[in-house]
Design an enzyme around this catalytic site. Structure first.
Site, PDB file in Angstrom:
ATOM      1  CE  LYS A 106       1.839   3.362   1.905  1.00 36.39           C
ATOM      2  NZ  LYS A 106       1.500   1.984   2.208  1.00 36.39           N
TER       3      LYS A 106
ATOM      4  CD  GLN B 110       0.260   0.325   5.353  1.00 35.57           C
ATOM      5  OE1 GLN B 110       0.022   1.182   4.513  1.00 35.57           O
ATOM      6  NE2 GLN B 110       1.416  -0.310   5.409  1.00 35.57           N
TER       7      GLN B 110
ATOM      8  CG  ASP C 183      -0.622  -1.809  -2.348  1.00 35.08           C
ATOM      9  OD1 ASP C 183       0.304  -1.028  -2.629  1.00 35.08           O
ATOM     10  OD2 ASP C 183      -0.979  -2.066  -1.181  1.00 35.08           O
TER      11      ASP C 183
END
Ligand code: NAP
Length: 284
Positions: free
Chosen positions: A55, A99, A122
């Site tokens: 990422k 994460q 997200d």
């Protein structure tokens, strides 16, 4: 008949190229400000380290700023919440990605709820999930958004189509059902209690599997000519396999995504796209 194999790597590369152009345009009209994505990694799960590394690398490749924070495995929840607060208040940060999974002493829901919805790239906060459920604009989870991009790329006609989603998670199945509904598909969501999964799946013009069960979807569950998107990523003795029996299903489907090389590469591409989108919205 053998299905068209949808190349997720190529579609993801085209999304990243589009995002790189958008980053330049954004900086040009915002006094040189480059969108920033903060990644937060807690603990030492090797897979999470690889995901976050990818990422960060791709964030920089499209010209955005990558901010990275790493905390020990034993970090108390309060400390992580303080870090989220700090990132929420930092105007140079446009997107925050914590994460998952988090170590067991930390309540994942508490952490997600703490992220400023405007920086929730997200799309997992209740606010963004609610907007999506209502069909209103917000930040949309990356994997389901990637599935829609792949369906568009495969030329799937979504309006009026019978779409079946197998899996009802907050991360994939539910938001995907909302997105497909937004495209005017007739949507059925299956799960572990669904009676006669094969019968329901075989009605689908568009079939998406997001289960986590290797090769669950067999040839008898697929309507000839259907577009089949495989979200599943299962580590087996044969390597990484999807939820769809690729070799069998490609004989009947019209189009199909492989694993690896299908949905996987799209998830990070859509994360980058969401970060530019968040940067734009925050400055409206
Ligand atoms: P999850 O939270 O475990 O949800 C799985 C869903 O599948 C649940 O709704 C479950 O039903 C349903 N299910 C389980 N067994 C079933 C069966 N036999 N028949 C029908 N439905 C069944 O998983 P997830 O987070 O959505 O992820 C799904 C898969 O996608 C995993 O393999 C994951 O690794 C992969 N994934 C890939 C990406 C990517 O970027 N490629 C991103 C996210 C996830 P219940 O609700 O009834 O339990």
């Amino acid at each position: 008949m053998s299905a068209e194999v949808v190349d997720g790597k190529a579609v993801a590369a085209s999304v990243r190229a589009r995002v790189a152009d958008e980053v330049k345009e954004f900086a040009a009209s915002n006094d040189g400000h480059v969108p920033g994505l903060a990644t937060v990694l807690v603990g030492d799960d090797p897979a999470s380290h690889v995901y976050v590394g990818n990422k960060r690398k791709q964030t920089e490749e499209v010209g955005m700023r990558s901010i990275h924070e790493e905390l020990d495995d034993g970090t108390p929840e309060d400390e992580l919440l303080d870090l989220v607060d700090q990132l929420n208040g930092d105007d140079t940060v446009d997107g925050i990605l914590v994460q998952l999974p988090l170590p067991e002493q930390i309540d994942q829901d508490e952490v997600i709820a703490r992220i400023d919805p405007a920086k929730d790239v997200d799309g997992l906060t209740a606010g963004n999930a609610g907007l999506l459920a209502q069909g209103r604009p917000g930040l949309v989870p990356c994997t389901p958004q990637g599935v829609i991009e792949l369906l568009r790329h495969a030329g799937a006609e979504l309006s009026g189509a019978e779409a079946v989603v197998v899996g009802r998670s907050i991360l994939v199945g539910r938001p995907l059902a909302s997105l497909l509904l937004g495209e005017n598909a007739t949507v059925t969501v299956c799960h572990s209690r669904t009676r006669d999964l094969a019968e329901v799946c075989s009605r689908a013009d568009v079939l998406v599997a997001a289960v986590g069960s290797p090769r669950l979807i067999g040839r008898n569950m697929v309507k000839p000519g259907a577009v089949v998107i495989d979200v599943g990523t299962n580590r087996t003795d044969d390597g990484l396999v999807g939820d769809v029996d690729f070799e069998a299903v490609r004989e009947v489907a019209g189009a199909i995504t492989p694993v690896p090389g299908g949905v996987g590469p799209m998830t990070i591409a859509m994360l980058l796209s969401n970060t530019v989108e968040a940067a734009r919205r925050r400055r409206l």
